[in-house]
Structure formats: C-alpha cells, structure tokens
Design a protein around this motif. Structure first.
Motif, short mmCIF file in Angstrom:
data_model
loop_
_atom_site.label_atom_id
_atom_site.label_comp_id
_atom_site.label_asym_id
_atom_site.label_seq_id
_atom_site.Cartn_x
_atom_site.Cartn_y
_atom_site.Cartn_z
N LEU A 1 -7.25 3.11 -3.52
CA LEU A 1 -6.79 3.58 -2.21
C LEU A 1 -7.03 5.08 -2.03
O LEU A 1 -7.47 5.53 -0.97
CB LEU A 1 -5.30 3.28 -2.05
N LYS B 1 -6.56 -4.99 -5.19
CA LYS B 1 -6.89 -3.56 -5.15
C LYS B 1 -7.04 -3.01 -6.56
O LYS B 1 -7.88 -2.14 -6.82
CB LYS B 1 -5.80 -2.79 -4.39
N SER C 1 0.83 -1.21 0.00
CA SER C 1 0.00 0.00 0.00
C SER C 1 0.87 1.25 0.00
O SER C 1 0.57 2.23 -0.70
CB SER C 1 -0.94 0.01 1.20
N VAL D 1 -8.35 -3.19 2.79
CA VAL D 1 -6.93 -2.96 2.48
C VAL D 1 -6.11 -4.20 2.74
O VAL D 1 -4.99 -4.32 2.24
CB VAL D 1 -6.34 -1.76 3.26
N CYS E 1 -11.24 0.95 -1.78
CA CYS E 1 -10.74 0.17 -0.64
C CYS E 1 -11.38 0.69 0.64
O CYS E 1 -11.99 1.76 0.67
CB CYS E 1 -9.22 0.26 -0.54
N THR F 1 -10.87 0.25 5.29
CA THR F 1 -10.25 -0.39 6.44
C THR F 1 -11.35 -0.62 7.48
O THR F 1 -12.49 -0.18 7.30
CB THR F 1 -9.15 0.49 7.07
#
Length: 307
Positions: free
Chosen positions: A299, A123, A70, A116, A129, A131
């Motif tokens: 992301l 991804k 990431s 993530v 994405c 969390t």
C-alpha cells in the motif's frame, strides 16, 4: 428531506463522534445520510491517504471490509472501527492467496499488482497495490518487460493495459455491479440524450468503456462533471456518486446508466449501525502483524508512486 427520526439520529452521531474523538471516513458509494455525517468522503485511494492523515486516534470506516482493513494496515497505532463487518466485496474475495503464490512460483520474476479491492492477505503477497484512480500511473512506472499479474478485476486490468498498450496477466473476476452494464444500455440512453456525456468507471466491460467520453475513478467522474460546461451526463458507476455531484451541480442533469447500479454491501451500512459502532466502539478491525507488514509495504509503495 430527512425524516425526524433520522435527523435525531444524525444529531446523536455528530455529538457522539465529537465526544469520543472519532474520525469518520466514508466512500462515495455510501448512502446520502452517511456521507453527510462523514469527516472525509472519497474513493478507495483517498480513503487510504485520509486514514494516514486522520487527526484522531480512532477511525470509523463507512465502507466494505477491505477499506477498513486498509486503514488498519496503514495506521497500526490507531483504532479502526467498522459499523458493519459483513459488508464485503464479492470480486475482492474471489482470488485466493494460493492462486497468487502459484503464479509467483511459475513466474519468479513477476510483479503482482493488486487492486485495493482485495483482502489484507492478498495485499500481503502483492508487490504493489493500485486503485482505479492510479492504476495507469502505476502500470506506466513498472518495467516494460515485467511479467505483471494484475488482480483481481479483469475489466480494470484490461481497460488500463489496453490504454497503455501493455501486456498483463489477468484474473477471471469482476465487480457484479459494474460488469452487468451492457453496451446496449448506453446506446438506448444515447438515443434519448444524444448530447449527454458518458462517464464510465473502468470496472465496466471494455465494450462499455469504448463508448465513454470519460473513463475514470469515482473521484475522477465527480471532478469531470464539476469542471465540465456540459449540462447532461450519463453516469456509469455506483449510484452513490450522484449525491456529491448533485450537491456541487444542482442545475446539471444526471442519468444513471442503469437503475441496477447499486452495491448492496455498501448500502448495508446505516446510520443506526454507525451510531451503535461509535457508542460501543465496535467492531474493531485488527490485522495480524505477519500480514499487516507486507500488506503495508504494498500500500505504501502505491502511495509513494502516486504522491
């Protein structure tokens, strides 16, 4: 107490990262001595943001492989190091690109919302994405009639969707550390500590989540204890989280929901491996541009939705 050899190694690491201008980012699940030498400690979301904001051009990520990826995805002009390339996540690796593409082919107007905790390749075929700390925020912002594929942690998906009364498609996979915790584990502890607050990570099964006084990410659990007047807490997430809590709250009692809540991959990273990584500037994490660019979009969309 830190052993003499560990203290010496810690001092060498602190000196070396200064000399080589390397920024160390660590996850809360790391061992205590590693948290102590980090420039930044956080959960997956905070680590991603910290990578983007790193004041140095070289970043060492003390976490499993998808965390280092990431950072590399979001920071193409920086050098990203991992001290243990074999540290990974079984749940993250459970889903394949083909499975995602088959779903998108079956439902052309679907939205793939990936945790993530996934490899860069997943991804890259995702729309956004999330969390554990921002999954609910992101799901709220997606269209009510959207056909959502929430992958790959089924418990995070189920718990988040249930709270919002949303329908999502899930993937049959979970975190082996969190999913192993059972309702009976919490019940036994509540009998012994009836006044304890139960703090649960959303990767736990729904039956455990229903028993919680608070459900949230690693950072959310830490903040809850820091801001709560209660003095006893049952912690239902990986054991590394107790270290920053104890540092900030030495008088509070923390009880692990299970002695087995230890991630072997996270704990496979050691001071020696970090020292070797800094010294030799290895292992460098690189993500091919054809994967990095679409993964970065997913992301960055996550960060934009929650900033």
């Amino acid at each position: 107490m830190i052993a003499t050899n560990d203290r010496s190694l810690t001092e060498k690491i602190l000196k070396l990262k200064e000399e080589k201008s390397i920024y160390i980012i660590a996850h809360y699940y790391q061992q205590e001595d590693i948290q102590d030498i980090a420039d930044f400690i956080g959960d997956s979301y905070a680590m991603a943001v910290a990578a983007q904001k790193s004041p140095q051009d070289t970043i060492l990520v003390a976490g499993v492989d998808f965390m280092a990826e990431s950072a590399a995805i979001l920071c193409p002009d920086k050098t990203v190091l991992t001290p243990e390339p074999k540290a990974t996540c079984p749940m993250a690796n459970s889903i394949s690109v083909d499975e995602v593409l088959k779903f998108k082919e079956k439902y052309p107007n679907s939205i793939v919302m990936s945790y993530v905790n996934t490899p860069a390749e997943i991804k890259a075929v995702s729309d956004i994405c999330c969390t554990s700390s921002n999954a609910a925020t992101i799901l709220k912002k997606l269209p009510d009639d959207a056909h959502i594929f929430f992958i790959p942690d089924q418990n995070l998906a189920l718990n988040t969707a249930s709270n919002l009364s949303r329908n999502v498609n899930i993937y049959d996979s979970d975190c082996p550390v969190h999913a192993a915790l059972k309702k009976t584990d919490i019940e036994k502890l509540k009998e012994k500590y009836p006044d304890a607050k139960v703090l649960v990570h959303p990767e736990c099964i729904p039956d455990v989540v229903k028993m919680a006084d608070y459900v949230g990410s690693t950072s959310g659990i830490i903040n809850y204890v820091n801001n709560c007047d209660q003095d006893t807490f049952i912690i239902a997430t990986e054991s590394g989280v107790t270290y920053p809590i104890r540092q900030a709250n030495p008088d509070k009692k923390l009880i692990m929901a299970s002695e087995n809540m230890i991630c072997p991959d996270m704990k496979s990273i050691t001071l020696q491996k970090i020292y070797d990584s800094l010294k030799n500037r290895e292992t460098v994490i690189k993500v091919p541009e054809n994967i990095r660019l679409p993964a970065a979009q997913a992301l960055e969309k996550m960060i934009a939705y929650t900033s």
